[in-house]
Design a protein around this motif. Structure first.
Motif, mmCIF file in Angstrom:
data_model
loop_
_atom_site.group_PDB
_atom_site.id
_atom_site.type_symbol
_atom_site.label_atom_id
_atom_site.label_comp_id
_atom_site.label_asym_id
_atom_site.label_seq_id
_atom_site.Cartn_x
_atom_site.Cartn_y
_atom_site.Cartn_z
ATOM 1 N N UNK A 66 0.837 -1.204 0.000
ATOM 2 C CA UNK A 66 0.000 0.000 0.000
ATOM 3 C C UNK A 66 0.871 1.253 0.000
ATOM 4 N N UNK A 67 2.001 1.206 0.661
ATOM 5 C CA UNK A 67 2.909 2.358 0.682
ATOM 6 C C UNK A 67 3.444 2.644 -0.719
ATOM 7 N N UNK A 68 3.817 1.593 -1.450
ATOM 8 C CA UNK A 68 4.300 1.777 -2.821
ATOM 9 C C UNK A 68 3.216 2.373 -3.705
ATOM 10 N N UNK A 69 1.995 1.907 -3.540
ATOM 11 C CA UNK A 69 0.872 2.414 -4.324
ATOM 12 C C UNK A 69 0.673 3.904 -4.074
ATOM 13 N N UNK A 70 0.676 4.300 -2.806
ATOM 14 C CA UNK A 70 0.460 5.708 -2.457
ATOM 15 C C UNK A 70 1.629 6.568 -2.929
ATOM 16 N N UNK A 75 3.808 10.685 -6.628
ATOM 17 C CA UNK A 75 4.769 11.011 -7.698
ATOM 18 C C UNK A 75 4.060 11.444 -8.965
ATOM 19 N N UNK A 76 3.017 10.704 -9.362
ATOM 20 C CA UNK A 76 2.271 11.047 -10.579
ATOM 21 C C UNK A 76 1.666 12.450 -10.483
ATOM 22 N N UNK A 77 1.101 12.774 -9.336
ATOM 23 C CA UNK A 77 0.488 14.087 -9.152
ATOM 24 C C UNK A 77 1.554 15.189 -9.187
ATOM 25 N N UNK A 82 4.285 19.511 -12.503
ATOM 26 C CA UNK A 82 5.586 20.057 -12.856
ATOM 27 C C UNK A 82 6.492 20.302 -11.668
ATOM 28 N N UNK A 83 6.201 19.660 -10.550
ATOM 29 C CA UNK A 83 6.998 19.878 -9.344
ATOM 30 C C UNK A 83 8.056 18.783 -9.158
ATOM 31 N N UNK A 84 8.004 17.766 -10.003
ATOM 32 C CA UNK A 84 8.946 16.665 -9.904
ATOM 33 C C UNK A 84 9.355 16.281 -11.310
#
Length: 85
Positions: A66-70, A75-77, A82-84
């Motif tokens: 679940x941690x990897x999913x979140x 990261x996607x958001x 444009x912040x990452x």
């Protein structure tokens, strides 16, 4: 054909544990959390039950925690904003 001087495994003396007393399950978990805190920050959230249930199913299907999913969602958001890089 009788066995002379046969020693069963139950009568042998056990080897002494040389590294001190083994850690309890609680101590192992605390050590694991302490190691994670060096590189991670904790996030506590409440999520509606249906969303959580679906997330669990997706995680099981994809073989993720679940941690990897979140982390992926965050990261996607951030990439989308444009912040990452």
């Amino acid at each position: 054909m009788s066995q002379v001087n046969a020693v069963s495994s139950s009568t042998k003396t056990k080897r002494i544990y040389r590294k001190g007393n083994p850690m309890t399950a609680t101590e192992k978990q605390l050590a694991s959390v302490a190691r994670k805190r060096v590189t991670h920050k904790e996030v506590k959230v409440f999520v509606r039950n249906p969303l959580k249930d679906r997330m669990i199913k997706v995680c099981e299907e994809d073989g993720l925690t679940q941690a990897q999913f979140i982390e992926r969602l965050i990261e996607q958001e951030l990439i989308q904003r444009g912040l990452l890089g």
